[in-house]
Scaffold this motif. Structure first.
Motif, PDB file in Angstrom:
ATOM      1  N   THR A   1       0.852  -1.131   0.064  1.00 51.28           N
ATOM      2  CA  THR A   1      -0.005   0.029   0.010  1.00 51.28           C
ATOM      3  C   THR A   1       0.836   1.330  -0.128  1.00 51.28           C
ATOM      4  OG1 THR A   1      -1.823  -1.039   1.355  1.00 51.28           O
ATOM      5  CG2 THR A   1      -1.708   1.176   1.410  1.00 51.28           C
ATOM      6  N   VAL A   2       0.311   2.332  -0.632  1.00 50.47           N
ATOM      7  CA  VAL A   2       1.197   3.588  -0.609  1.00 50.47           C
ATOM      8  C   VAL A   2       0.161   4.627  -0.284  1.00 50.47           C
ATOM      9  CG1 VAL A   2       1.020   3.803  -3.295  1.00 50.47           C
ATOM     10  CG2 VAL A   2       2.752   5.309  -2.109  1.00 50.47           C
ATOM     11  N   VAL A   3       0.458   5.754   0.330  1.00 52.14           N
ATOM     12  CA  VAL A   3      -0.281   6.771   0.691  1.00 52.14           C
ATOM     13  C   VAL A   3       0.490   7.984  -0.251  1.00 52.14           C
ATOM     14  CG1 VAL A   3      -1.341   8.398   2.154  1.00 52.14           C
ATOM     15  CG2 VAL A   3      -0.964   5.795   2.957  1.00 52.14           C
ATOM     16  N   LEU A   4      -0.518   8.474  -1.059  1.00 47.84           N
ATOM     17  CA  LEU A   4       0.006   9.694  -1.622  1.00 47.84           C
ATOM     18  C   LEU A   4      -0.731  10.913  -1.265  1.00 47.84           C
ATOM     19  CD1 LEU A   4       1.621  11.014  -4.364  1.00 47.84           C
ATOM     20  CD2 LEU A   4      -0.392  10.586  -5.479  1.00 47.84           C
ATOM     21  N   MET A   5       0.465  11.857  -0.702  1.00 51.67           N
ATOM     22  CA  MET A   5       0.028  13.166  -0.337  1.00 51.67           C
ATOM     23  C   MET A   5       0.990  14.350  -0.845  1.00 51.67           C
ATOM     24  SD  MET A   5      -0.281  15.108   3.438  1.00 51.67           S
ATOM     25  CE  MET A   5      -1.056  16.602   3.526  1.00 51.67           C
ATOM     26  N   MET A   6       0.646  14.763  -2.228  1.00 59.28           N
ATOM     27  CA  MET A   6       1.605  15.570  -2.910  1.00 59.28           C
ATOM     28  C   MET A   6       0.831  16.379  -3.939  1.00 59.28           C
ATOM     29  SD  MET A   6       5.270  14.721  -4.661  1.00 59.28           S
ATOM     30  CE  MET A   6       5.210  13.033  -3.700  1.00 59.28           C
ATOM     31  N   GLY A   7       1.280  17.541  -4.073  1.00 57.60           N
ATOM     32  CA  GLY A   7       0.556  18.402  -5.082  1.00 57.60           C
ATOM     33  C   GLY A   7       0.781  19.924  -4.776  1.00 57.60           C
ATOM     34  N   ILE A   8       0.719  20.345  -3.338  1.00 56.21           N
ATOM     35  CA  ILE A   8       0.749  21.450  -2.918  1.00 56.21           C
ATOM     36  C   ILE A   8       1.950  22.591  -3.528  1.00 56.21           C
ATOM     37  CG2 ILE A   8       2.222  21.237  -0.872  1.00 56.21           C
ATOM     38  CD1 ILE A   8      -1.133  23.129  -1.092  1.00 56.21           C
ATOM     39  N   ASN A   9       3.118  21.873  -3.475  1.00 54.51           N
ATOM     40  CA  ASN A   9       4.264  22.681  -4.192  1.00 54.51           C
ATOM     41  C   ASN A   9       4.132  22.857  -5.488  1.00 54.51           C
ATOM     42  OD1 ASN A   9       5.565  22.829  -1.539  1.00 54.51           O
ATOM     43  ND2 ASN A   9       6.292  20.808  -1.751  1.00 54.51           N
ATOM     44  N   ASP A  10       3.566  22.102  -6.223  1.00 55.25           N
ATOM     45  CA  ASP A  10       3.329  22.164  -7.671  1.00 55.25           C
ATOM     46  C   ASP A  10       2.466  23.738  -8.200  1.00 55.25           C
ATOM     47  OD1 ASP A  10       3.731  19.462  -9.476  1.00 55.25           O
ATOM     48  OD2 ASP A  10       3.304  19.092  -7.379  1.00 55.25           O
ATOM     49  N   LEU A  11       1.476  23.662  -7.156  1.00 55.36           N
ATOM     50  CA  LEU A  11       0.920  24.946  -7.250  1.00 55.36           C
ATOM     51  C   LEU A  11       1.258  26.249  -6.504  1.00 55.36           C
ATOM     52  CD1 LEU A  11      -1.554  25.565  -4.900  1.00 55.36           C
ATOM     53  CD2 LEU A  11      -2.122  23.257  -5.442  1.00 55.36           C
ATOM     54  N   GLY A  12       1.978  25.955  -5.569  1.00 51.14           N
ATOM     55  CA  GLY A  12       2.713  27.073  -4.540  1.00 51.14           C
ATOM     56  C   GLY A  12       3.653  27.666  -4.873  1.00 51.14           C
ATOM     57  N   TRP A  13       4.732  26.689  -5.548  1.00 50.01           N
ATOM     58  CA  TRP A  13       6.055  27.256  -6.041  1.00 50.01           C
ATOM     59  C   TRP A  13       5.810  28.378  -7.138  1.00 50.01           C
ATOM     60  CZ3 TRP A  13      11.150  24.642  -5.841  1.00 50.01           C
ATOM     61  CH2 TRP A  13      11.451  23.619  -4.614  1.00 50.01           C
TER      62      TRP A  13
END
Length: 417
Positions: free
Chosen positions: A278-290
């Motif tokens: 199992t993998v838990v994915l929590m990512m994407g905030i830096n794509d829109l924030g940077w």
């Protein structure tokens, strides 16, 4: 075979379980109990300082790691993935930590590599030590000491270690009371610790950015949300579940900078982890924030659809390899970095993208959902993190926030399906 081929082609994967001997009675090979995803050391043009020496010539570094599950045998994984020169490790030891740089003398074990006390790791390659007999308890701290007799450029690192490492001149790998010449909170070269896998043991991979890596947690406190989750799983009992934190501060789905993009490192950090299901994915905030900040002033703002396309690729690749993938919603970031050199990380338009991403994460595309957004949002101020959970930059949770996140997880979502 897919994983083995991938490991050979990339030169960056840790290894495949099929390559490792099952040496412990009643074991099923080897399983990671702790990880730190390798990153390339960035250049001086990046506005965040590295904060550690550029070279460890004739020095020892002792790095401390809290493991998730225990075992009776231990081995370590080193990485020269981003090196341009061979890396010579003159001596390596592992021991149980007592306090700070001190270890239990009776637990100290000298490590070998293919029966030799030293190893030279080619550029781009990992290295795995031979096993040593050492009984380690779940949630205990281990110290890994490495001595470099020659030039050891720190090109492969893990920047946001949030754990004190101790550096001393000379070979001090076997010293019980190491007296450091300097300290740092970044990790270098050490990317994994493994134990002999108990029957039925499984690994849970947490794949994320700084909020998984632990920015905002307590230095040496082991109070990141993955740490709290490992504690909850241990207290729940049953078959051992290893928690592998593969967060990188600054990580993005689509582009590089503080580490390679999620699509590029997914094989190494997730698919090639032994016994992972199992993998838990929590990512994407830096794509829109940077974009538009001092971190990436010239980058174009991605659309929600572009980031979601990246999510869909990760979902397909996890399923192709037989893993469940759980989506974790992006936490509130209202007014993030306001008044700092990274002003503009949050805007009203970027908030619309975050909401669209969370809508997708909750849509059923993932095998399950962990709603971290709801766990830490201020109900009186939508889009903002609760003050009592805020590190102070309005983006990263503090230790209390990370505990709240871990407590919000339904452990049944992470159970073997």
């Amino acid at each position: 075979m897919y994983r083995l081929v991938t490991a050979i082609l990339t030169g960056a994967a840790l290894f495949c379980v099929s390559l490792l001997p099952a040496t412990a009675q009643n074991s099923t090979g080897w399983i990671g109990t702790w990880t730190a995803s390798p990153q390339p050391a960035w250049q001086a043009d990046f506005p965040i300082p590295l904060g550690f020496p550029s070279n460890y010539f004739r020095s020892t570094i002792r790095q401390v790691a809290r493991i998730s599950i225990g075992g009776r045998k231990v081995r370590i994984v080193l990485s020269n993935e981003y090196g341009t020169q061979p890396l010579k490790v003159g001596a390596a030891h592992v021991a149980i930590t007592t306090d700070g740089a001190a270890i239990k003398p009776e637990s100290d074990r000298a490590l070998t590599f293919g029966g030799e006390s030293s190893i030279t790791i080619p550029p781009g390659a990992p290295a795995i030590s031979d096993p040593v007999d050492l009984t380690v308890a779940p949630l205990s701290e281990l110290s890994v000491s490495l001595y470099f007799p020659e030039s050891a450029a720190a090109t492969t690192m893990h920047w946001d270690g949030h754990q004190t490492a101790y550096v001393a001149a000379g070979d001090k790998t076997g010293e019980a009371e190491l007296k450091p010449d300097s300290t740092q909170t970044q990790r270098v070269f050490l990317s994994g610790i493994m134990v002999d896998a108990a029957e039925g043991a499984r690994a849970l991979v947490l794949f994320g950015d700084s909020i998984t890596d632990g920015d905002g947690s307590t230095i040496d406190g082991n109070d990141r949300w993955p740490d709290w989750l490992a504690k909850r799983l241990q207290e729940a009992g049953g078959t051992p579940v290893a928690v592998l934190n593969q967060g990188i501060s600054g990580a993005k789905i689509l582009s590089d900078r503080m580490g390679v993009n999620a699509l590029a490192r997914f094989d190494r950090d997730v698919l090639n982890q032994a016994h992972a299901d199992t993998v838990v994915l929590m990512m994407g905030i830096n794509d829109l924030g940077w974009p538009g900040t001092g971190l990436a002033p010239s980058d174009a703002e991605p659309t929600a659809e572009q980031i979601i396309a990246g999510y869909k690729q990760l979902i397909e690749r996890a399923h192709t390899d037989g893993l469940r993938i759980v989506g974790a919603t992006l936490t509130p970031f209202g007014e993030a970095f306001a008044g700092s050199p990274f002003e503009g990380y949050y805007t009203a338009d970027k908030e619309k993208i975050r909401l669209a991403l969370n809508d997708f994460i909750r849509s059923g595309a993932f095998d399950a959902v962990i709603d971290f957004d709801k766990a830490v949002v201020d109900p009186a101020k939508p889009g903002h993190i609760k003050a009592e959970f805020d590190k102070g930059d309005h983006l990263h949770p503090n230790a209390a926030g990370y505990k709240a996140m871990a407590e919000a997880i339904d452990l049944g979502v992470l159970a073997h399906q």
